[in-house]
Scaffold this active site. Structure first.
Site, PDB file in Angstrom:
ATOM      1  N   GLY A  61      24.160  47.502 -42.674  1.00 40.78           N
ATOM      2  CA  GLY A  61      25.190  47.507 -41.908  1.00 40.78           C
ATOM      3  C   GLY A  61      25.364  48.449 -40.949  1.00 40.78           C
ATOM      4  O   GLY A  61      26.538  48.415 -40.252  1.00 40.78           O
ATOM      5  N   GLU A 111      19.765  49.632 -47.451  1.00 40.81           N
ATOM      6  CA  GLU A 111      18.833  48.556 -47.076  1.00 40.81           C
ATOM      7  C   GLU A 111      19.330  48.326 -45.165  1.00 40.81           C
ATOM      8  O   GLU A 111      19.539  47.112 -45.031  1.00 40.81           O
ATOM      9  CB  GLU A 111      19.491  47.108 -47.701  1.00 40.81           C
ATOM     10  CG  GLU A 111      18.855  46.948 -49.012  1.00 40.81           C
ATOM     11  CD  GLU A 111      19.545  45.745 -49.831  1.00 40.81           C
ATOM     12  OE1 GLU A 111      20.328  45.237 -48.933  1.00 40.81           O
ATOM     13  OE2 GLU A 111      19.267  45.608 -50.961  1.00 40.81           O
ATOM     14  N   GLY A 126      18.866  47.417 -41.343  1.00 37.30           N
ATOM     15  CA  GLY A 126      17.852  46.604 -40.539  1.00 37.30           C
ATOM     16  C   GLY A 126      18.122  46.994 -39.256  1.00 37.30           C
ATOM     17  O   GLY A 126      17.356  47.559 -38.494  1.00 37.30           O
ATOM     18  N   CYS A 164      18.920  23.719 -21.739  1.00 33.73           N
ATOM     19  CA  CYS A 164      20.200  22.639 -21.439  1.00 33.73           C
ATOM     20  C   CYS A 164      21.366  22.825 -22.284  1.00 33.73           C
ATOM     21  O   CYS A 164      21.631  21.946 -22.921  1.00 33.73           O
ATOM     22  CB  CYS A 164      19.520  21.248 -21.546  1.00 33.73           C
ATOM     23  SG  CYS A 164      18.183  20.786 -20.267  1.00 33.73           S
TER      24      CYS A 164
HETATM   25  N1  LLP Z   1      20.753  43.726 -46.739  1.00 37.50           N
HETATM   26  C1  LLP Z   1      21.276  42.445 -47.024  1.00 37.50           C
HETATM   27  C2  LLP Z   1      21.751  41.729 -48.353  1.00 37.50           C
HETATM   28  C3  LLP Z   1      21.808  41.794 -45.854  1.00 37.50           C
HETATM   29  O1  LLP Z   1      22.279  40.551 -45.885  1.00 37.50           O
HETATM   30  C4  LLP Z   1      21.514  42.378 -44.676  1.00 37.50           C
HETATM   31  C5  LLP Z   1      21.757  41.482 -43.175  1.00 37.50           C
HETATM   32  C6  LLP Z   1      21.085  43.781 -44.636  1.00 37.50           C
HETATM   33  C7  LLP Z   1      20.855  44.119 -45.724  1.00 37.50           C
HETATM   34  C8  LLP Z   1      20.769  44.421 -43.164  1.00 37.50           C
HETATM   35  O2  LLP Z   1      21.960  44.437 -42.368  1.00 37.50           O
HETATM   36  P1  LLP Z   1      21.900  45.535 -41.164  1.00 37.50           P
HETATM   37  O3  LLP Z   1      21.592  46.709 -41.619  1.00 37.50           O
HETATM   38  O4  LLP Z   1      20.896  44.738 -40.290  1.00 37.50           O
HETATM   39  O5  LLP Z   1      23.347  45.275 -40.311  1.00 37.50           O
HETATM   40  N2  LLP Z   1      22.132  38.029 -37.285  1.00 37.50           N
HETATM   41  C9  LLP Z   1      23.053  38.819 -37.286  1.00 37.50           C
HETATM   42  C10 LLP Z   1      23.107  39.914 -38.395  1.00 37.50           C
HETATM   43  C11 LLP Z   1      22.813  39.040 -39.751  1.00 37.50           C
HETATM   44  C12 LLP Z   1      22.719  40.269 -40.932  1.00 37.50           C
HETATM   45  C13 LLP Z   1      22.461  39.525 -42.449  1.00 37.50           C
HETATM   46  N3  LLP Z   1      22.269  40.448 -43.324  1.00 37.50           N
HETATM   47  C14 LLP Z   1      23.427  39.415 -36.106  1.00 37.50           C
HETATM   48  O6  LLP Z   1      22.328  39.297 -35.211  1.00 37.50           O
HETATM   49  O7  LLP Z   1      24.133  40.387 -35.698  1.00 37.50           O
END
Ligand code: LLP
Length: 411
Positions: A238, A271, A273, A340
């Protein structure tokens, strides 16, 4: 995070990523093209590790943000483990060299076959989101030799995250266990004799703009920890990146979170991403047509919503630059793809130099996370190639799809 953009630069009027000229990359590999800066990935992980060094967390990169094999290899080299959501991600993570014990398997709907697949591959950490899932994991674990640890994902009813689709920690969201369910397990772990109930897992949302939601979750964990001691606290991902709005640096999160958890004596897990991979990735696209309407100017480019769906799905704002440094008067443009749908746009009301013309290249920033990972073949379009830049060198890390790829799955 502003300094993460330091590996995009203009030099003598030409855009570069690290030491690679973007127009040369477009010539060599074609467009649309995902381009990643290796230095940016390594530096964002290092900066994160430093910001949280006081609590020595376990960091498991969330592969859903981008699961390119070669990028995973780099992330592994930085010392990260992996957070996977499916047998597919697990397969790629193992191929990238992550040890099964450094991988956590998560997800709101892990089927029995998927849990079994994970166990067979040696995964020993699972984040669990429902009581029936916990019962299944317990039953399947009875056949395992080693210890299997379950983290209980608690839905704490905390609002966090950039868009309603990426906020996950509210009561009405599908994720996690209720507090009552978590307490019932913590009270009587002997109901799950083949598992170690390792602790709690939170993932509150994505693109969280302040430490407050984490601090609220920590408070909740602390309260439960006092009654039912456990070993791990996984605070999920997050952590934000700067798209249009400047975000607080990771040090601000580090200071607040370290301060709050230090005295609890728990092993913290993260975690991330997006934070690691979004600023490192760019989508390079060529203008096919310029359409000057009396009331609006469109740039029709060769990348569309199938390549980068974030603007269409979340109305997300991504930085868009010209690859040639153009001077002079600016005008407002709508940057649209060839798909489209009127929802197929990459940017609206963007001020770009008015001399921009067909054949010019545009560079879309912060596209490394949930860019390629969410791409599709919609409209019969081929997924783009991916290229990794390291200093003056570039190499292809995923081939562009071919027309043959489109037909080969049909029976
Ligand atoms: N851990 C869990 C359990 C998650 O569901 C997620 C992301 C992460 C870690 C990693 O979150 P991050 O650090 O990347 O915020 N497609 C959307 C984002 C979906 C996130 C889903 N879960 C976008 O493009 O903004």
């Amino acid at each position: 995070m502003k300094n993460m953009k330091k590996y995009f630069n203009y030099h003598k009027g030409e855009g570069f990523i690290e030491g690679c000229r973007l127009s040369a990359l477009a010539e060599k590999y074609g467009t649309p093209l995902y381009v990643y800066s290796e230095k940016t990935i390594r530096e964002s992980v290092q900066r994160f590790q430093k910001a949280f060094s006081k609590i020595a967390p376990i960091i498991r990169y969330s592969c859903k943000a981008n699961s390119n094999l070669h990028l995973l290899k780099i992330l592994k080299e930085t010392g990260c483990g992996a957070d996977v959501i499916s047998p597919g991600e697990l397969t790629i993570a193992l191929a990238a060299g992550f040890a099964p014990q450094d991988i956590v398997m998560g997800g709101v709907g892990k089927g029995e076959d998927e849990i079994e697949f994970g166990l067979k591959k040696g995964v020993s950490f699972f984040s669990v989101e429902s009581l029936p899932e916990l019962a299944t994991l317990n039953r399947l674990s009875s056949k395992q030799k080693g210890e299997i640890t379950a983290l209980l994902r608690l839905n704490p009813d905390i609002a966090a995250g950039g868009h309603r689709y990426i906020s996950t920690g509210k009561r009405e969201d599908k994720f996690g266990l209720t507090e009552a369910e978590v307490v019932s397990v913590l009270k009587k772990p002997s109901d799950f004799p083949h598992l170690k109930i390792g602790g709690l897992h939170f993932h509150l949302g994505s693109q969280i703009d302040s430490p407050e939601p984490y601090l609220k979750a920590i408070k909740e964990a602390e309260r439960l920890h006092k009654i039912y001691p456990f070993q791990f606290l996984d605070l999920g991902g997050g952590f934000p990146v700067t798209y249009d709005k400047e975000m607080a640096g990771i040090e601000v999160f580090g200071k607040a979170i370290c301060g709050a958890v230090k005295k609890m004596g728990l092993q913290i897990i993260f975690e991330p991403g997006r934070h690691f991979i979004a600023p490192a990735g760019f989508l390079l696209t060529r203008i096919i047509y310029r359409k000057n309407r009396p009331h609006k100017r469109f740039l029709v480019v060769d990348a569309g919503m199938n390549d980068l769906i974030r603007p269409s799905l979340y109305e997300a704002w991504h930085n868009i630059r010209t690859v040639r440094e153009l001077k002079g008067k600016k005008n407002s443009f709508e940057i649209v793809g060839p798909v489209c749908e009127s929802g197929d746009f990459l940017g609206k009301e963007r001020l770009l130099p008015d001399t921009i013309k067909e054949g010019d290249l545009l560079l879309i920033g912060e596209a490394g996370a949930y860019g390629f990972a969410m791409s599709s073949n919609y409209n019969g379009r081929l997924r783009p190639a991916e290229v990794l830049v390291t200093g003056k060198k570039s190499r292809i890390i995923r081939k562009r799809e071919t027309l043959a790829n489109l037909t080969e799955q049909f029976t």
